[in-house]
Motif scaffolding. Sequence first.
Motif, PDB file in Angstrom:
ATOM      1  N   LYS A  51       0.816  -1.209   0.000  1.00 25.42           N
ATOM      2  CA  LYS A  51       0.000   0.000   0.000  1.00 25.42           C
ATOM      3  C   LYS A  51       0.858   1.272   0.000  1.00 25.42           C
ATOM      4  CE  LYS A  51      -3.990  -2.143   2.245  1.00 25.42           C
ATOM      5  NZ  LYS A  51      -4.981  -2.059   3.348  1.00 25.42           N
ATOM      6  N   TRP A  52       2.095   1.109  -0.474  1.00 23.86           N
ATOM      7  CA  TRP A  52       2.985   2.268  -0.560  1.00 23.86           C
ATOM      8  C   TRP A  52       2.366   3.394  -1.373  1.00 23.86           C
ATOM      9  CZ3 TRP A  52       6.907   5.271   0.626  1.00 23.86           C
ATOM     10  CH2 TRP A  52       7.507   6.071  -0.351  1.00 23.86           C
ATOM     11  N   ASN A  53       1.632   3.026  -2.413  1.00 21.16           N
ATOM     12  CA  ASN A  53       1.048   4.041  -3.292  1.00 21.16           C
ATOM     13  C   ASN A  53       0.041   4.934  -2.581  1.00 21.16           C
ATOM     14  OD1 ASN A  53      -0.584   1.525  -3.286  1.00 21.16           O
ATOM     15  ND2 ASN A  53      -1.940   2.693  -4.622  1.00 21.16           N
ATOM     16  N   LEU A  54      -0.508   4.471  -1.450  1.00 21.92           N
ATOM     17  CA  LEU A  54      -1.490   5.276  -0.724  1.00 21.92           C
ATOM     18  C   LEU A  54      -0.857   6.468  -0.014  1.00 21.92           C
ATOM     19  CD1 LEU A  54      -3.758   2.475   0.834  1.00 21.92           C
ATOM     20  CD2 LEU A  54      -4.138   3.794  -1.268  1.00 21.92           C
ATOM     21  N   ILE A  55       0.425   6.377   0.295  1.00 25.46           N
ATOM     22  CA  ILE A  55       1.072   7.471   1.022  1.00 25.46           C
ATOM     23  C   ILE A  55       2.346   7.952   0.328  1.00 25.46           C
ATOM     24  CG2 ILE A  55       0.150   6.790   3.271  1.00 25.46           C
ATOM     25  CD1 ILE A  55       2.771   5.408   3.881  1.00 25.46           C
ATOM     26  N   SER A  56       2.608   7.464  -0.885  1.00 28.61           N
ATOM     27  CA  SER A  56       3.835   7.842  -1.583  1.00 28.61           C
ATOM     28  C   SER A  56       3.866   9.328  -1.928  1.00 28.61           C
ATOM     29  CB  SER A  56       4.001   7.010  -2.855  1.00 28.61           C
ATOM     30  OG  SER A  56       2.889   7.212  -3.726  1.00 28.61           O
ATOM     31  N   ASP A  57       2.721   9.891  -2.306  1.00 23.14           N
ATOM     32  CA  ASP A  57       2.687  11.319  -2.623  1.00 23.14           C
ATOM     33  C   ASP A  57       3.049  12.159  -1.404  1.00 23.14           C
ATOM     34  OD1 ASP A  57       1.970  10.727  -5.196  1.00 23.14           O
ATOM     35  OD2 ASP A  57      -0.184  11.040  -4.873  1.00 23.14           O
ATOM     36  N   THR A  58       2.581  11.742  -0.251  1.00 25.64           N
ATOM     37  CA  THR A  58       2.915  12.451   0.987  1.00 25.64           C
ATOM     38  C   THR A  58       4.414  12.411   1.236  1.00 25.64           C
ATOM     39  OG1 THR A  58       0.759  11.962   1.972  1.00 25.64           O
ATOM     40  CG2 THR A  58       2.561  12.459   3.483  1.00 25.64           C
ATOM     41  N   TYR A  59       5.030  11.258   0.974  1.00 24.66           N
ATOM     42  CA  TYR A  59       6.470  11.129   1.207  1.00 24.66           C
ATOM     43  C   TYR A  59       7.260  12.083   0.310  1.00 24.66           C
ATOM     44  CZ  TYR A  59      10.942   8.888   2.183  1.00 24.66           C
ATOM     45  OH  TYR A  59      12.229   8.645   2.579  1.00 24.66           O
ATOM     46  N   HIS A  60       6.873  12.177  -0.944  1.00 26.42           N
ATOM     47  CA  HIS A  60       7.595  13.046  -1.861  1.00 26.42           C
ATOM     48  C   HIS A  60       7.407  14.524  -1.494  1.00 26.42           C
ATOM     49  CE1 HIS A  60       7.687   9.363  -4.373  1.00 26.42           C
ATOM     50  NE2 HIS A  60       8.809   9.894  -4.832  1.00 26.42           N
ATOM     51  N   LEU A  61       6.250  14.867  -0.960  1.00 33.39           N
ATOM     52  CA  LEU A  61       6.049  16.239  -0.488  1.00 33.39           C
ATOM     53  C   LEU A  61       6.928  16.524   0.727  1.00 33.39           C
ATOM     54  CD1 LEU A  61       2.176  16.675  -0.823  1.00 33.39           C
ATOM     55  CD2 LEU A  61       3.955  17.818  -2.163  1.00 33.39           C
ATOM     56  N   LEU A  62       7.051  15.539   1.589  1.00 34.30           N
ATOM     57  CA  LEU A  62       7.898  15.721   2.770  1.00 34.30           C
ATOM     58  C   LEU A  62       9.364  15.885   2.378  1.00 34.30           C
ATOM     59  CD1 LEU A  62       6.317  13.021   5.130  1.00 34.30           C
ATOM     60  CD2 LEU A  62       6.177  15.491   5.410  1.00 34.30           C
ATOM     61  N   VAL A  63       9.793  15.144   1.374  1.00 32.80           N
ATOM     62  CA  VAL A  63      11.181  15.240   0.930  1.00 32.80           C
ATOM     63  C   VAL A  63      11.509  16.649   0.453  1.00 32.80           C
ATOM     64  CG1 VAL A  63      12.782  14.471  -0.871  1.00 32.80           C
ATOM     65  CG2 VAL A  63      11.416  12.791   0.389  1.00 32.80           C
ATOM     66  N   LYS A  64      10.530  17.322  -0.137  1.00 36.14           N
ATOM     67  CA  LYS A  64      10.747  18.657  -0.677  1.00 36.14           C
ATOM     68  C   LYS A  64      10.350  19.764   0.297  1.00 36.14           C
ATOM     69  CE  LYS A  64       9.748  16.877  -5.313  1.00 36.14           C
ATOM     70  NZ  LYS A  64       8.840  16.962  -6.480  1.00 36.14           N
ATOM     71  N   ASP A  65      10.006  19.400   1.526  1.00 38.71           N
ATOM     72  CA  ASP A  65       9.552  20.413   2.482  1.00 38.71           C
ATOM     73  C   ASP A  65      10.661  21.430   2.752  1.00 38.71           C
ATOM     74  OD1 ASP A  65       7.089  20.666   4.559  1.00 38.71           O
ATOM     75  OD2 ASP A  65       8.939  21.405   5.468  1.00 38.71           O
ATOM     76  N   VAL A  66      10.256  22.674   2.928  1.00 40.06           N
ATOM     77  CA  VAL A  66      11.243  23.738   3.121  1.00 40.06           C
ATOM     78  C   VAL A  66      11.877  23.693   4.497  1.00 40.06           C
ATOM     79  CG1 VAL A  66      10.138  25.267   1.458  1.00 40.06           C
ATOM     80  CG2 VAL A  66       9.421  25.330   3.862  1.00 40.06           C
ATOM     81  N   GLN A  67      11.259  22.992   5.434  1.00 40.84           N
ATOM     82  CA  GLN A  67      11.817  22.903   6.783  1.00 40.84           C
ATOM     83  C   GLN A  67      12.898  21.820   6.821  1.00 40.84           C
ATOM     84  OE1 GLN A  67       8.628  23.423  10.067  1.00 40.84           O
ATOM     85  NE2 GLN A  67       7.540  22.434   8.391  1.00 40.84           N
ATOM     86  N   TRP A  68      14.119  22.228   7.168  1.00 39.56           N
ATOM     87  CA  TRP A  68      15.206  21.247   7.182  1.00 39.56           C
ATOM     88  C   TRP A  68      15.002  20.178   8.240  1.00 39.56           C
ATOM     89  CZ3 TRP A  68      17.937  20.449  11.585  1.00 39.56           C
ATOM     90  CH2 TRP A  68      17.957  21.462  12.544  1.00 39.56           C
ATOM     91  N   LYS A  69      14.287  20.512   9.330  1.00 39.08           N
ATOM     92  CA  LYS A  69      14.080  19.497  10.366  1.00 39.08           C
ATOM     93  C   LYS A  69      13.161  18.376   9.875  1.00 39.08           C
ATOM     94  CE  LYS A  69      10.387  22.125  12.656  1.00 39.08           C
ATOM     95  NZ  LYS A  69       9.937  22.718  13.925  1.00 39.08           N
ATOM     96  N   VAL A  70      12.289  18.692   8.915  1.00 34.08           N
ATOM     97  CA  VAL A  70      11.450  17.650   8.315  1.00 34.08           C
ATOM     98  C   VAL A  70      12.306  16.728   7.456  1.00 34.08           C
ATOM     99  CG1 VAL A  70       9.548  17.207   6.713  1.00 34.08           C
ATOM    100  CG2 VAL A  70       9.376  19.076   8.369  1.00 34.08           C
ATOM    101  N   ARG A  71      13.140  17.318   6.621  1.00 34.01           N
ATOM    102  CA  ARG A  71      14.022  16.506   5.765  1.00 34.01           C
ATOM    103  C   ARG A  71      15.033  15.735   6.606  1.00 34.01           C
ATOM    104  NH1 ARG A  71      14.506  21.546   3.504  1.00 34.01           N
ATOM    105  NH2 ARG A  71      16.773  21.558   3.746  1.00 34.01           N
ATOM    106  N   ARG A  72      15.461  16.327   7.685  1.00 30.48           N
ATOM    107  CA  ARG A  72      16.402  15.630   8.575  1.00 30.48           C
ATOM    108  C   ARG A  72      15.775  14.356   9.140  1.00 30.48           C
ATOM    109  NH1 ARG A  72      20.717  16.657  12.320  1.00 30.48           N
ATOM    110  NH2 ARG A  72      20.388  15.625  14.308  1.00 30.48           N
TER     111      ARG A  72
END
Length: 786
Positions: A352-373
């Motif tokens: 079920k990766w496809n159900l939350i994959s879009d969320t993951y890619h948005l998190l990867v590009k988040d402007v907050q470095w603590k999120v990417r960290r």
Amino acid sequence: MFKSGTDYLWNSNDDEEETDAFIDDSLAPLERIRTYYYRADARVHHRLYAIKDLVDVAQQVGFEETSKTLLPMLQDIKCDTDPAIRQALVDQIPTLCDFLKEAGGSEGYLFVWELMLPIVSFFTTDTNQQVRHSAMDCLVSLAGKLHHEDLQPHLLPLIKSLSKDMTDEEHRVEAAELMNFLAPIVGPELCLNNFIPLVTTLTTDPMFRVRKAVASNLGNICRTIGSEQTTNLVLPLFIKLSQDEIWGVRKACAESLVHISENISPEERQNKLVQVFEKLISDPSRWVKSTAFQALGPFIATFRNLTVPEILLKFFNSMVMETKDSKLGDSDNVTFCAFNFPAVLQTIGREKWNLISDTYHLLVKDVQWKVRRSLSFSLHVIADILGSELTEKILLSIFELFLRDLPEVKVGVLTHLSKFLEVLSTDTRERYINVLEEVINNDDNNWRFHKLIAEQMGSLSKLYSPTVVSEKIVPIVFRLLADPVSAVRKSLLPELGGIIRSLDESPEQQKKFQERLVSFGRSPTYQPRLLFSHLCAEVLYQIDIQSFSDVFLPVLLNLKTDVVPNVRFTVANTLRVLLQHDKLKHHVEIIQALQLLQQDKDRDVITSAKGNGDLPFEVVPDKNSGSSSLSSDQTPNISKSNDINQTDQTNKTLETLETPIATSSKEPTSNSENIDEPLHTGQFATEETETQVPNEQANSNLEITPMNTQETPTQETPTQETPTHETHNHETPTQETHNHETHNTEIHNQETHQDQMVVSESTKSQQNEQTVQESNITDQNGNEAQ
């Protein structure tokens, strides 16, 4: 602050207080309490001084005098008008009870519940909040010291009294908290029969602070009574509280949601608790809604082996989607979403990766470095869940992106680099071996990245063939061994054994690697020799003992007469470690070396060689010759290094030594001491040049990377090498100082001069050339230290 003797607490406004502040600390323990606590004009600092060490007083006077004299005083102290005195008393009661039980046995235990427990109970209703909180902690501690059969008659009445005390809501709040703390101690039966009825009553308390306390303190109770009783008795109470008219109570329910979910039946979790969560996450209060979002990830994780409701995944995705509106508090929700993402994916599975994959890619590009960290630190977990195929298809680009990100983000990928590469296929993994070299080259000033790589060299070596290890990893190993920061070098030493084992299938490459390591012990500068002595202690239990004895041990033993005391000091530590090995504990050459080091001219070396008296031999003076030898009744059964497994071991008298043993009161230093000298050859160019290592002729051109060990013997002049006095402040990260750098310089200079020999003109020229190179390195490392 208290003073004693002729010191006084001065008060310029009142000369009489000068005399009142005088404290005579020569009084006997009990006399001190009588004098300074019971005096008519005793001030607060007098009384504090009198009772500050009740446990020490009890230990000094013994159990009998404590029970007869000291314990009756506690009844007076507990009624002191100053909260600081009462606080000091309650803080000492748990330790005092331990003394009573240990020293008095059954009689002492009687004092615990007859005297101490009532005193603590008295403090639970104290007028001072801090005293009450300390009393609650003390009560929980005492509950663990009571026999289980004494809990119901002596402890539970206090809880019931507090829960029914309508004079002060704070007492009922304390009752709710105490029941949660005490539930694991009293057990399921007492909890079910005594606490659940009280909790049920408190959920309908007219004061919202009491209801809030109940909602916040259900976790331990649920875990203690079990899933069935939690579902039948606690869940209905929780649902009612989640609908409370006060938002603070509902927020407390959102905080406790996961504890309830972990301890109810799967059916009720799916049918009832999801509905509760939907209401909380749609609550009109911003604080309730935010708390529910923060609990969403852990709540989803409780659906193990179950189908996670799609509505929950929809809410999880919305934690990121709604940030486009820049709503207040959403940035924190994004951070929690990133932190909980691995647990959510683990729960729903890769299917079920496809159900939350879009969320993951948005998190990867988040402007907050603590999120990417947060994502960078969990990238290896995501890779392990998705498997090799999806990882190479989806995560490799993210992996490369994080490697180019801020250092705060990059550190997460490097911390678990070996675990991420392990998921990749063999071909893909080999393509990314260059990441190691890029980190070393591009982050030359970031010693922490070097340290992270060093800590994983052993596990990384297991992932590659001996050819790749020899061509790619080994060169990086020796670069890290030459790192100017001691923390990097220290982190690599435990990994060397794994690297050696990874070359088992290629004996020729393994032999070359070991020879390069051994050549550190033959280096003309002391720093590699010092590192080699540490290295031997680390690889001892990681490689075959015969290989260690044949390759490493002979060079280590040659360092026992090294001209640098720091090296001999570390060699002594390492040799004592070697004697702990079953196959080396009777090794004649090791014992001889330690015997020699026990008679060293340097007192720290002597202390290191003697250890804690745990050696299997003792050096005693020879009355006839004045030399020292092993006592005849302690001469061990020993074997040579080239015949470790020899079955016919014989007692052999060890070589007598001429120098008498010096004494030292200094504590021995562990072999895991800091290797704090920067490991560039000639780092301290003004302090040392080349030295001759006894029984091992060093190559004058040898630096950190080893060279040909087939050397033509030459005579060298060890010039004034005095590294024992260097100040190791070259490294910002650890600020380590070797504890063996305080001796008189002249003594070591005289020792070095006694060993000087004539050197050829060509050798002198090489020394001068090396000194210039070392000076440049010194300047470079000095800049780094700044």
